[in-house]
Each structure stands twice: as structure tokens, then as C-alpha cells.
Design a protein around this motif. Structure first.
Motif, mmCIF file in Angstrom:
data_model
loop_
_atom_site.group_PDB
_atom_site.id
_atom_site.type_symbol
_atom_site.label_atom_id
_atom_site.label_comp_id
_atom_site.label_asym_id
_atom_site.label_seq_id
_atom_site.Cartn_x
_atom_site.Cartn_y
_atom_site.Cartn_z
ATOM 1 N N GLU A 1 -3.206 3.264 6.600
ATOM 2 C CA GLU A 1 -3.102 1.839 6.286
ATOM 3 C C GLU A 1 -4.288 1.069 6.847
ATOM 4 O O GLU A 1 -4.857 0.210 6.173
ATOM 5 C CB GLU A 1 -1.796 1.257 6.826
ATOM 6 C CG GLU A 1 -1.641 -0.200 6.456
ATOM 7 C CD GLU A 1 -0.302 -0.792 6.850
ATOM 8 O OE1 GLU A 1 -0.186 -2.022 6.755
ATOM 9 O OE2 GLU A 1 0.604 -0.048 7.233
ATOM 10 N N ARG B 1 -6.872 -1.055 4.545
ATOM 11 C CA ARG B 1 -7.087 -2.490 4.761
ATOM 12 C C ARG B 1 -8.550 -2.782 5.094
ATOM 13 O O ARG B 1 -9.095 -3.805 4.673
ATOM 14 C CB ARG B 1 -6.154 -3.011 5.845
ATOM 15 C CG ARG B 1 -4.706 -3.016 5.396
ATOM 16 C CD ARG B 1 -3.789 -3.736 6.353
ATOM 17 N NE ARG B 1 -2.428 -3.653 5.913
ATOM 18 C CZ ARG B 1 -1.891 -4.408 4.963
ATOM 19 N NH1 ARG B 1 -2.620 -5.293 4.336
ATOM 20 N NH2 ARG B 1 -0.622 -4.273 4.630
ATOM 21 N N ILE C 1 -10.497 -2.721 1.848
ATOM 22 C CA ILE C 1 -10.264 -3.966 1.097
ATOM 23 C C ILE C 1 -11.131 -5.082 1.687
ATOM 24 O O ILE C 1 -11.805 -5.815 0.968
ATOM 25 C CB ILE C 1 -8.782 -4.346 1.111
ATOM 26 C CG1 ILE C 1 -7.964 -3.344 0.309
ATOM 27 C CG2 ILE C 1 -8.578 -5.754 0.579
ATOM 28 C CD1 ILE C 1 -6.465 -3.461 0.505
ATOM 29 N N LYS C 2 -11.112 -5.194 2.994
ATOM 30 C CA LYS C 2 -11.873 -6.251 3.684
ATOM 31 C C LYS C 2 -13.367 -6.077 3.430
ATOM 32 O O LYS C 2 -14.077 -7.051 3.141
ATOM 33 C CB LYS C 2 -11.585 -6.189 5.180
ATOM 34 C CG LYS C 2 -12.114 -7.317 5.981
ATOM 35 C CD LYS C 2 -10.987 -8.218 6.331
ATOM 36 C CE LYS C 2 -11.462 -9.242 7.329
ATOM 37 N NZ LYS C 2 -10.824 -10.512 7.090
ATOM 38 N N LEU D 1 0.836 -1.191 0.000
ATOM 39 C CA LEU D 1 0.000 0.000 0.000
ATOM 40 C C LEU D 1 0.876 1.247 0.000
ATOM 41 O O LEU D 1 1.935 1.273 0.641
ATOM 42 C CB LEU D 1 -0.897 0.018 1.235
ATOM 43 C CG LEU D 1 -1.983 -1.047 1.266
ATOM 44 C CD1 LEU D 1 -2.574 -1.150 2.661
ATOM 45 C CD2 LEU D 1 -3.062 -0.726 0.253
#
Length: 80
Positions: free
Chosen positions: A64, A68, A71-72, A18
């Protein structure tokens, strides 16, 4: 993900990591380098964009975590 050097210099994140393009403020995953440009794909997928290497930096801990989580959440919506 991020290596800190003794002189407090940071290395640019590598392929698959990332990163943030400081020129555009966008966050994504580094896909590769072509010539003097770094290619970054948005976290949620989509078309890659080119960034100058000097503008590509590692994310802060908060950035970050947000990336994340996005994305999840995207994977959850897609049934992955």
C-alpha cells in the motif's frame, strides 16, 4: 480500508480502494464489478482489467505504501 473479522477472515476491498490481483500480481484501484468479475485500474492509470473476486485481496502495508507513493509521484510529475 480493510476490515478484520473476529474469525480472521478479511473482506475484499471496496470500490475506490487499492487491491492486488493475486492471479496476475498486479496492483490497482477497484473500479467496480460487472457480473462475476471485479474491474481494477492500474495505479498509474490505464486500461482496466477484470479479475476473479477470489483473487482480489487487500494490499500489505508495504504494498500500500508503494502504491500510494507511485500515485503521489505521478501526480507530482503531472503538476497536480
Amino acid at each position: 480500508m480493510l476490515v478484520r473479522m473476529a474469525s480472521n477472515q478479511q473482506t475484499r476491498p471496496g470500490i475506490g480502494e487499492l487491491a492486488k490481483d493475486t492471479a496476475s500480481g498486479r496492483t490497482g484501484v477497484i473500479m467496480g464489478e460487472i457480473g462475476a468479475r471485479v474491474q481494477i485500474r492500474p495505479v498509474g492509470g490505464g486500461v482496466e482489467w477484470d479479475a476473479l473476486p477470489d483473487n482480489v485481496v487487500a494490499l500489505t502495508a508495504r504494498e500500500e505504501l508503494n502504491a500510494r507513493l507511485a500515485i503521489k509521484n505521478g501526480n507530482s510529475r503531472d503538476g497536480l
